[in-house]
Design a protein around this motif. Sequence first.
Motif, PDB file in Angstrom:
ATOM      1  N   SER A   1       0.853  -1.184   0.000  1.00  0.00           N
ATOM      2  CA  SER A   1       0.000   0.000   0.000  1.00  0.00           C
ATOM      3  C   SER A   1       0.892   1.239   0.000  1.00  0.00           C
ATOM      4  CB  SER A   1      -0.912   0.008   1.238  1.00  0.00           C
ATOM      5  OG  SER A   1      -0.156   0.300   2.395  1.00  0.00           O
ATOM      6  N   PRO A   2       0.335   2.398  -0.323  1.00  0.00           N
ATOM      7  CA  PRO A   2       1.161   3.608  -0.309  1.00  0.00           C
ATOM      8  C   PRO A   2       1.763   3.912   1.068  1.00  0.00           C
ATOM      9  CG  PRO A   2      -0.913   4.019  -1.443  1.00  0.00           C
ATOM     10  CD  PRO A   2      -1.010   2.648  -0.822  1.00  0.00           C
ATOM     11  N   GLU A   3       1.083   3.517   2.132  1.00  0.00           N
ATOM     12  CA  GLU A   3       1.563   3.785   3.485  1.00  0.00           C
ATOM     13  C   GLU A   3       2.528   2.715   4.003  1.00  0.00           C
ATOM     14  OE1 GLU A   3      -1.781   3.400   2.780  1.00  0.00           O
ATOM     15  OE2 GLU A   3      -2.186   5.521   2.466  1.00  0.00           O
ATOM     16  N   ALA A   4       2.610   1.590   3.336  1.00  0.00           N
ATOM     17  CA  ALA A   4       3.398   0.456   3.836  1.00  0.00           C
ATOM     18  C   ALA A   4       4.865   0.814   4.049  1.00  0.00           C
ATOM     19  CB  ALA A   4       3.272  -0.739   2.897  1.00  0.00           C
ATOM     20  N   TYR A   5       5.460   1.574   3.134  1.00  0.00           N
ATOM     21  CA  TYR A   5       6.875   1.958   3.264  1.00  0.00           C
ATOM     22  C   TYR A   5       7.108   2.771   4.536  1.00  0.00           C
ATOM     23  CZ  TYR A   5      11.065   4.787   2.505  1.00  0.00           C
ATOM     24  OH  TYR A   5      12.260   5.439   2.673  1.00  0.00           O
ATOM     25  N   THR A   6       6.283   3.789   4.745  1.00  0.00           N
ATOM     26  CA  THR A   6       6.501   4.664   5.904  1.00  0.00           C
ATOM     27  C   THR A   6       6.136   3.997   7.224  1.00  0.00           C
ATOM     28  OG1 THR A   6       4.314   5.671   5.632  1.00  0.00           O
ATOM     29  CG2 THR A   6       6.180   6.780   4.583  1.00  0.00           C
ATOM     30  N   GLU A   7       5.269   2.994   7.181  1.00  0.00           N
ATOM     31  CA  GLU A   7       4.844   2.315   8.408  1.00  0.00           C
ATOM     32  C   GLU A   7       5.636   1.045   8.704  1.00  0.00           C
ATOM     33  OE1 GLU A   7       2.899   3.581  10.633  1.00  0.00           O
ATOM     34  OE2 GLU A   7       2.436   5.316   9.374  1.00  0.00           O
ATOM     35  N   GLY A   8       6.638   0.730   7.905  1.00  0.00           N
ATOM     36  CA  GLY A   8       7.440  -0.468   8.124  1.00  0.00           C
ATOM     37  C   GLY A   8       8.090  -0.469   9.504  1.00  0.00           C
ATOM     38  N   LEU A   9       8.126  -1.625  10.120  1.00  0.00           N
ATOM     39  CA  LEU A   9       8.729  -1.758  11.449  1.00  0.00           C
ATOM     40  C   LEU A   9      10.244  -1.505  11.425  1.00  0.00           C
ATOM     41  CD1 LEU A   9       6.853  -4.942  12.705  1.00  0.00           C
ATOM     42  CD2 LEU A   9       6.277  -2.533  13.128  1.00  0.00           C
ATOM     43  N   LEU A  10      10.825  -1.610  10.255  1.00  0.00           N
ATOM     44  CA  LEU A  10      12.257  -1.373  10.098  1.00  0.00           C
ATOM     45  C   LEU A  10      12.670  -0.040  10.706  1.00  0.00           C
ATOM     46  CD1 LEU A  10      15.058  -1.682   8.583  1.00  0.00           C
ATOM     47  CD2 LEU A  10      13.934  -0.507   6.699  1.00  0.00           C
TER      48      LEU A  10
END
Length: 182
Positions: free
Chosen positions: A145-154
């Motif tokens: 999703s578009p938010e997946a990158y910014t919300e990654g636990l990394l």
Amino acid sequence: MTRTVTTEEKLREFVKFSATVTGFNEFDLWGTGQAEAYYETVMDQEGRDALQKAISSVPSATPADPVVKSIIKLWYVGVWYGPELTGRVDVAAWTAPGRSGAKPAVPDSSQPEEGLPGQAAPVQQQAGEDRAGDSDERTPPFVVSPEAYTEGLLWRAIGAHPSGAKAPGYGSWANPPTLENH
């Protein structure tokens, strides 16, 4: 009469399982806003049976199930990589131009058929051989999703912020990072 498990209950079970394998608590996982998108991705890509097998494999000491590894990667980087194929060597993927430090790939017509002396030949699937989950038609990696990158636990795990998003504020680079206790 058997009780039907609702999608909401399955989603809660997925988040509980994900908390176990990622090392983050359920509250943090729900807080990403990605739980439903990740659950749907796993269901679409691997199916209910593969997810149930992954969830039941968690009590073991190491999450050896390839689907478990894919789910961990999904939560940390927001990308669905799919389970790694086993028993197969894709030489072209490892020598393709553009990979860090790799030399350009050798054209197929110039590659020796039997490989170099002392080198094992790549494993090839024989006609009619059935390997579960091993298909040339696998979905390539994709951002869920578009938010997946910014919300990654990394980002939480390394005490950083995603490039181009969630800026820490002007001048914050002057202070050393603080790591959360995970």
